[in-house]
Design a protein around this motif. Structure first.
Motif, mmCIF file in Angstrom:
data_model
loop_
_atom_site.group_PDB
_atom_site.id
_atom_site.type_symbol
_atom_site.label_atom_id
_atom_site.label_comp_id
_atom_site.label_asym_id
_atom_site.label_seq_id
_atom_site.Cartn_x
_atom_site.Cartn_y
_atom_site.Cartn_z
ATOM 1 N N MET A 178 0.821 -1.351 0.173
ATOM 2 C CA MET A 178 -0.092 -0.085 -0.002
ATOM 3 C C MET A 178 0.853 1.144 -0.041
ATOM 4 O O MET A 178 2.043 1.351 0.492
ATOM 5 N N LEU A 179 0.528 2.242 -0.583
ATOM 6 C CA LEU A 179 0.958 3.622 -0.884
ATOM 7 C C LEU A 179 0.233 4.690 -0.577
ATOM 8 O O LEU A 179 -0.922 4.619 -0.572
ATOM 9 N N ILE A 180 0.576 5.896 0.002
ATOM 10 C CA ILE A 180 -0.140 6.954 0.515
ATOM 11 C C ILE A 180 0.359 8.206 -0.220
ATOM 12 O O ILE A 180 1.800 8.505 -0.247
ATOM 13 N N GLY A 181 -0.360 8.862 -1.039
ATOM 14 C CA GLY A 181 0.054 10.309 -1.520
ATOM 15 C C GLY A 181 -0.594 11.372 -0.561
ATOM 16 O O GLY A 181 -1.909 11.227 -0.762
ATOM 17 N N ILE A 182 -0.061 12.365 -0.483
ATOM 18 C CA ILE A 182 -0.761 13.436 0.123
ATOM 19 C C ILE A 182 -0.350 14.779 -0.430
ATOM 20 O O ILE A 182 0.674 15.155 -0.500
ATOM 21 N N ASP A 183 -1.260 15.518 -0.875
ATOM 22 C CA ASP A 183 -1.204 16.937 -1.002
ATOM 23 C C ASP A 183 -1.737 17.899 -0.258
ATOM 24 O O ASP A 183 -3.055 17.872 0.005
ATOM 25 N N ALA A 184 -1.017 18.378 0.781
ATOM 26 C CA ALA A 184 -1.221 19.145 1.999
ATOM 27 C C ALA A 184 -1.153 20.568 1.980
ATOM 28 O O ALA A 184 -0.044 21.171 1.794
ATOM 29 N N GLY A 185 -2.217 21.264 1.340
ATOM 30 C CA GLY A 185 -2.181 22.678 1.190
ATOM 31 C C GLY A 185 -2.706 23.775 2.293
ATOM 32 O O GLY A 185 -3.087 23.005 3.385
ATOM 33 N N GLY A 186 -2.791 24.649 2.197
ATOM 34 C CA GLY A 186 -3.109 25.871 3.155
ATOM 35 C C GLY A 186 -4.687 25.789 3.460
ATOM 36 O O GLY A 186 -5.078 25.816 4.551
ATOM 37 N N THR A 187 -5.363 25.251 2.517
ATOM 38 C CA THR A 187 -7.014 25.339 2.641
ATOM 39 C C THR A 187 -7.532 23.766 2.705
ATOM 40 O O THR A 187 -8.409 23.842 3.745
ATOM 41 N N LYS A 188 -7.031 22.709 2.233
ATOM 42 C CA LYS A 188 -7.340 21.382 2.223
ATOM 43 C C LYS A 188 -6.110 20.489 2.031
ATOM 44 O O LYS A 188 -5.231 20.743 1.324
ATOM 45 N N ASN A 189 -6.412 19.278 2.443
ATOM 46 C CA ASN A 189 -5.538 18.366 2.299
ATOM 47 C C ASN A 189 -6.166 17.148 1.465
ATOM 48 O O ASN A 189 -7.448 17.039 1.895
ATOM 49 N N GLU A 190 -5.527 16.535 0.542
ATOM 50 C CA GLU A 190 -6.155 15.529 -0.156
ATOM 51 C C GLU A 190 -5.318 14.113 0.237
ATOM 52 O O GLU A 190 -4.043 14.164 -0.101
#
Length: 145
Positions: free
Chosen positions: A1-13
């Protein structure tokens, strides 16, 4: 399993996927700009979101990459990685950096290219001949647009 995160100032995906890319779970959650929250608080928020993402999935996570807005500076990146490593012992390999890297690697893989982030803050990354150069990305309070 792998996890990718786009952590922004407004929201995280956050995305949990199999090694072949099949998406197992997705989560949209409150943002975690390390420059605003501080590295410790941003990383703790991300760790909590990762635990929610993997809830009910018993497989070990092989790798996680978190691209964070405000997370490109070495001191911030190191502190975020240390907290994530401490808080997520079920993840074998953790790496993190600027959120601009998410766009760069998604767009060109290992080849040459560039990405420009223009949101709450601005940042540009250019990779040419294997050399990565950054312009901006120091946070909306420090950048000169």
């Amino acid at each position: 399993m792998l996890i990718g995160i786009d952590a922004g100032g407004t929201k995280n995906e956050l995305v949990l996927c199999e090694k072949d890319g099949r998406v197992v779970n997705r989560l949209t959650a409150p943002g975690s700009n390390a420059a605003d929250l501080g590295p410790e608080n941003a990383a703790m928020r991300i760790a909590s979101q990762v635990r929610a993402l993997v809830d009910g999935h018993t497989e070990t996570v092989d790798a996680l990459f978190a691209g964070l807005s405000g997370g490109g500076a070495p001191a911030i990146s190191g502190e975020v990685r240390a907290v994530l490593t401490r808080e997520l012992p079920f993840v074998k390999s953790i790496s993190n950096g600027s959120d601009a890297l998410n766009g760069l690697y998604a767009g060109v893989g290992a080849g040459d290219g560039m990405v420009v982030i223009a949101g709450t803050g601005t940042s540009a990354f250019v990779r040419c001949g294997g050399v990565l150069t950054q312009v901006g990305g120091w946070g909306y309070l420090g950048d000169d647009a």
